[in-house]
Write a protein that holds these residues in place. Structure first.
Motif, PDB file in Angstrom:
ATOM      1  N   VAL A   1     -43.758  70.903  -7.109  1.00 22.11           N
ATOM      2  CA  VAL A   1     -43.066  72.105  -6.627  1.00 22.11           C
ATOM      3  C   VAL A   1     -43.560  72.454  -5.227  1.00 22.11           C
ATOM      4  CG1 VAL A   1     -42.753  74.581  -6.976  1.00 22.11           C
ATOM      5  CG2 VAL A   1     -42.602  73.030  -8.929  1.00 22.11           C
ATOM      6  N   GLY A   2     -44.873  72.489  -5.059  1.00 17.15           N
ATOM      7  CA  GLY A   2     -45.444  72.794  -3.747  1.00 17.15           C
ATOM      8  C   GLY A   2     -45.066  71.768  -2.702  1.00 17.15           C
ATOM      9  N   LEU A   3     -45.091  70.490  -3.079  1.00 18.81           N
ATOM     10  CA  LEU A   3     -44.784  69.422  -2.137  1.00 18.81           C
ATOM     11  C   LEU A   3     -43.367  69.568  -1.581  1.00 18.81           C
ATOM     12  CD1 LEU A   3     -45.590  66.658  -0.861  1.00 18.81           C
ATOM     13  CD2 LEU A   3     -44.571  65.584  -2.883  1.00 18.81           C
ATOM     14  N   PHE A   4     -42.402  69.822  -2.469  1.00 16.98           N
ATOM     15  CA  PHE A   4     -41.012  69.870  -2.000  1.00 16.98           C
ATOM     16  C   PHE A   4     -40.662  71.216  -1.370  1.00 16.98           C
ATOM     17  CE2 PHE A   4     -40.840  66.211  -4.849  1.00 16.98           C
ATOM     18  CZ  PHE A   4     -40.224  65.293  -4.002  1.00 16.98           C
ATOM     19  N   ILE A   5     -41.386  72.277  -1.687  1.00 18.62           N
ATOM     20  CA  ILE A   5     -41.210  73.531  -0.936  1.00 18.62           C
ATOM     21  C   ILE A   5     -41.640  73.316   0.511  1.00 18.62           C
ATOM     22  CG2 ILE A   5     -42.188  75.841  -0.615  1.00 18.62           C
ATOM     23  CD1 ILE A   5     -42.074  76.229  -3.622  1.00 18.62           C
ATOM     24  N   LEU A   6     -42.786  72.646   0.698  1.00 17.48           N
ATOM     25  CA  LEU A   6     -43.269  72.373   2.048  1.00 17.48           C
ATOM     26  C   LEU A   6     -42.335  71.411   2.783  1.00 17.48           C
ATOM     27  CD1 LEU A   6     -47.087  72.031   1.302  1.00 17.48           C
ATOM     28  CD2 LEU A   6     -46.012  73.809   2.683  1.00 17.48           C
ATOM     29  N   ARG A   7     -41.794  70.434   2.056  1.00 21.84           N
ATOM     30  CA  ARG A   7     -40.873  69.494   2.700  1.00 21.84           C
ATOM     31  C   ARG A   7     -39.581  70.192   3.125  1.00 21.84           C
ATOM     32  NH1 ARG A   7     -40.620  63.832  -0.057  1.00 21.84           N
ATOM     33  NH2 ARG A   7     -42.765  63.996   0.708  1.00 21.84           N
ATOM     34  N   LEU A   8     -39.087  71.080   2.281  1.00 26.09           N
ATOM     35  CA  LEU A   8     -37.884  71.844   2.639  1.00 26.09           C
ATOM     36  C   LEU A   8     -38.170  72.745   3.838  1.00 26.09           C
ATOM     37  CD1 LEU A   8     -34.975  72.639   2.005  1.00 26.09           C
ATOM     38  CD2 LEU A   8     -35.851  74.260   0.311  1.00 26.09           C
ATOM     39  N   PHE A   9     -39.360  73.332   3.867  1.00 30.95           N
ATOM     40  CA  PHE A   9     -39.789  74.157   5.000  1.00 30.95           C
ATOM     41  C   PHE A   9     -39.802  73.313   6.281  1.00 30.95           C
ATOM     42  CE2 PHE A   9     -42.339  76.637   7.754  1.00 30.95           C
ATOM     43  CZ  PHE A   9     -42.396  77.922   7.265  1.00 30.95           C
ATOM     44  N   PHE A  10     -40.346  72.112   6.183  1.00 27.31           N
ATOM     45  CA  PHE A  10     -40.401  71.208   7.343  1.00 27.31           C
ATOM     46  C   PHE A  10     -39.001  70.856   7.834  1.00 27.31           C
ATOM     47  CE2 PHE A  10     -39.911  66.618   8.273  1.00 27.31           C
ATOM     48  CZ  PHE A  10     -40.379  66.629   9.575  1.00 27.31           C
ATOM     49  N   LEU A  11     -38.110  70.489   6.909  1.00 33.64           N
ATOM     50  CA  LEU A  11     -36.762  70.087   7.299  1.00 33.64           C
ATOM     51  C   LEU A  11     -36.006  71.221   7.975  1.00 33.64           C
ATOM     52  CD1 LEU A  11     -35.710  68.026   4.139  1.00 33.64           C
ATOM     53  CD2 LEU A  11     -36.074  67.132   6.453  1.00 33.64           C
ATOM     54  N   LEU A  12     -36.108  72.412   7.404  1.00 28.63           N
ATOM     55  CA  LEU A  12     -35.384  73.554   7.961  1.00 28.63           C
ATOM     56  C   LEU A  12     -35.909  73.898   9.355  1.00 28.63           C
ATOM     57  CD1 LEU A  12     -33.109  75.467   7.217  1.00 28.63           C
ATOM     58  CD2 LEU A  12     -34.801  77.030   6.251  1.00 28.63           C
TER      59      LEU A  12
END
Length: 513
Positions: free
Chosen positions: A166-177
Motif C-alpha cells: 500500500v505504501g509503495l504504490f501510494i508513493l509511486r502514484l505520488f511520484f507519477l502525479l
C-alpha cells in the motif's frame, strides 16, 4: 476466451460467477491466449467499472481490479476510467481520501483494522491508478480536479502504519502525479508541505536515529543491510522528492533542506541486500542532493571524526569518499555516462566550488602531486587518467562536465589545469571559457599554493605543454646517412619544391643546358 461471449455472460452473472469469469480472463490474457479488440475491451472496461460501483465482496472487487489493471495498459480503452466517476471508484477502492489532507487517529485506526482481503483490494486499486494516471492525460486532469494530491498527502501522514505494498504504490502514484503535472508540484510544496511529509516518510523508512540537529547515528559495522521492502519505499520517496525540489522557487526553509541532506548522508552510509540495489540507492541520493541548495552540503562533512574514518582538516569525509567511489564505478562502467555519471560529477563540482574542505580533500584523491610525467595524462588507471580521457569524450555534456570538475579542483587556474591534463585535452574547456591565452575563472578561491614534487620540478622544462608529458627524444635521421644519401635526399627535396611552385623538374634541367 471469446471477449464478446465474456461480455454477454457478465451482464447476467452473479458475484461469484463474475469473479470466476474475470479471473479466467485475466489468466488467459497473462498467458497470451486471448486477443484484445479495441471496442470489446472498452466495453469490458465499462462493465468492470459498473460491477465495482455495486457493493460486491472483496474477492470480486479484486478480480475486477486485476482485469482493469490489465486493460489500463492500453491507452486507447481508458475513456470510461479517465472520468470523475471512474476515478472516484478507484480512489474509494484504494482507500484514498480525495481532497482531504489532514489524516487523524480515527482514520489510522480504521486502516489498521482492515482485513487482509481489503488490503489486497487497495493494492490492486493503487496499481490501476498508477497505470491510468501514467497512460491518460485526461485522468491526470481529473486527479487535479478532485484534488487527489491532498488525499495523497493525507495518506503520507499515516505512513508508519502502512502495509508495504500500500505504501509503495501510494508513493509511486505520488511520484507519477508530480512528474506528469508540473502545476501540481507547486500545490504539493506550498499548500500541502509535501517536502516535509516525504522527508518524514524517508526518515521513518530508513530508521534514522538523531544524535544531533543534523547528525544521524552511524550504522553499526555489524548492522544488517537495509531490508528490500524498506529500500523499495525509500526509492519511491526519493523520486517524488526529486520532482518537488526541481523548481528554483523553493519555499522550504534552510532547516528542511539541511535535514534532508543529513538523511541522504545516512543513506549513503547504508548497505542494501545487493550491490545493485545499493548502487541504485546512491544514484537517487546523488540526484536529490543536486537539487538541494549547495550551501547545505556542509552537512555531509560536519560530523564527528571517529577512528578509521576518512577525514581532512578536522572534517568527516566519509560521505564524500562514498561519492568518489560511486563516481569511479560509474566511469568504469563505460556506458550511459549522460545519466549515470554527469549527476555525481556535477554534485562534486558544485560541492568543491563552494566548500573549501571538500575541494581540498577531493583534490588529494583525484589530483595528487604529480610524479609520473613520462606518460600522457590520459594514459593509465588512476582516477585522474580516467577523467582526462573523458575530456575528449564524444558526448559534449560528458566532456564539459568532466573538464569543469577538474578545472574547479585546480581552483579555475589555467596553468594548474594544464599541468594535470595537457593543453590538447583542455582546449575545449578553454575555448568555451575564453581562456585560451591563460588566466583564471571567475570564482574566488583561497590563496593556499600547491607544492610541486621534486620529480615534477626537475622534469618541467622538458614537458610538452600540448601532450602534458615528457616525450622521448626523436633521433636525427641525417646523422646516420652517408654523403651520397644526403645528396639524394636533397635532390628529392628540390624536386618536390619545384613541383609545388608549378615548375617541371625536366624543363628546369633543359633550361640550364
Amino acid at each position: 476466451m471469446d471477449l464478446n461471449g465474456l461480455l454477454s455472460q457478465l451482464e447476467s452473472a452473479n458475484e461469484e460467477d463474475a469473479e470466476k469469469l474475470l479471473r479466467r480472463y485475466s489468466q488467459e490474457v497473462s498467458q497470451g491466449g486471448c486477443s484484445l479488440g479495441f471496442h470489446s475491451t472498452k466495453k469490458l472496461c465499462q462493465s468492470v467499472l459498473a460491477l465495482l460501483g455495486r457493493q460486491v465482496r472483496p474477492g470480486c472487487q479484486q478480480a475486477c481490479l486485476e482485469t482493469l489493471r490489465i486493460l489500463s495498459r492500453d491507452k486507447r480503452v481508458l475513456g470510461p476510467v479517465a472520468t470523475m466517476d471512474g476515478m472516484l471508484v478507484l480512489t474509494r477502492m484504494a482507500m484514498l481520501r480525495v481532497g482531504q489532507e489532514d489524516g487523524d487517529g480515527q482514520d489510522t485506526a480504521q486502516d489498521g483494522a482492515r482485513s487482509e482481503e481489503e488490503m489486497r483490494v487497495a493494492v490492486e486499486a493503487l496499481k490501476c491508478l498508477c497505470n491510468v494516471v501514467y497512460n491518460s492525460a485526461a485522468a491526470q486532469q481529473v486527479c487535479v480536479d478532485m484534488q487527489l494530491a491532498r488525499g495523497l498527502c493525507g495518506s503520507l501522514r499515516s505512513a508508519r502504519t502502512w502495509q508495504h505494498e500500500v505504501g509503495l504504490f501510494i508513493l509511486r502514484l505520488f511520484f507519477l502525479l508530480s512528474a506528469l503535472r508540473p502545476d501540481v508540484r507547486g500545490v504539493l510544496r506550498k499548500d500541502c508541505h509535501a517536502v516535509r511529509l516525504l522527508t518524514e516518510v524517508l526518515e521513518h523508512t530508513l530508521d534514522v536515529r538523531w544524535v544531533g540537529t543534523y547528525e544521524a547515528a552511524q550504522p553499526e559495522p555489524q548492522a544488517l543491510p537495509l531490508r528490500a521492502q524498506n529500500n523499495e519505499r525509500a526509492m519511491e520517496a526519493l523520486k517524488a522528492l526529486f520532482n518537488l525540489t526541481l523548481s528554483e522557487s523553493r519555499n522550504e526553509d534552510d532547516h528542511q533542506f539541511r535535514l534532508l541532506a543529513a538523511i541522504l548522508r545516512h543513506l549513503l552510509m547504508l548497505k542494501t541486500e545487493t550491490e545493485e540495489k545499493t548502487e541504485e540507492a546512491h544514484s537517487h541520493a546523488v540526484n536529490l542532493l543536486n537539487n538541494l541548495p549547495v550551501s547545505c552540503l556542509d552537512v555531509l562533512i560536519d560530523m564527528p571524526v571517529l577512528g578509521g574514518v576518512e577525514e581532512y582538516g578536522g572534517k568527516n569525509m566519509e560521505a564524500v569518499q562514498v561519492l568518489l567511489d560511486f563516481m569511479e564505478r560509474r566511469i568504469d562502467k563505460g556506458s550511459n555516462y549522460k545519466e549515470g555519471l554527469t549527476p555525481v560529477l556535477s554534485l562534486l563540482t558544485e560541492g568543491s566550488r563552494c566548500h573549501r574542505e571538500i575541494r581540498r580533500y577531493i583534490k588529494t584523491q583525484v589530483l595528487p602531486p604529480l610524479k609520473d610525467v613520462k606518460n600522457r595524462p590520459e594514459v593509465g588507471t588512476t582516477v585522474r587518467n580516467k577523467l582526462v580521457r573523458l575530456m575528449t569524450h564524444v558526448d559534449m555534456g560528458v566532456k564539459q562536465t568532466a573538464a569543469e570538475f577538474l578545472f574547479v579542483l585546480c581552483k579555475e587556474s589555467v596553468d594548474n589545469l594544464l599541468k594535470y591534463t595537457g593543453y590538447g585535452n583542455a582546449a575545449g574547456l578553454l575555448v568555451a571559457r575564453g581562456l585560451l591565452a591563460g588566466g583564471r575563472g571567475e570564482t574566488q578561491y583561497s590563496e593556499d599554493e600547491d607544492s610541486d614534487t621534486d620529480e615534477y620540478k626537475s622534469a618541467k622544462p622538458f614537458i610538452n605543454p600540448i601532450t602534458g608529458h615528457v616525450e622521448e627524444p626523436i633521433p636525427n635521421p641525417i646523422e646516420e646517412m652517408t654523403e651520397e644519401q644526403k645528396e639524394y635526399e636533397a635532390e628529392k627535396l628540390v624536386t618536390l619544391l619545384l613541383f609545388l611552385e608549378g615548375v617541371s623538374p625536366l624543363s628546369n634541367v633543359l633550361h640550364e643546358r
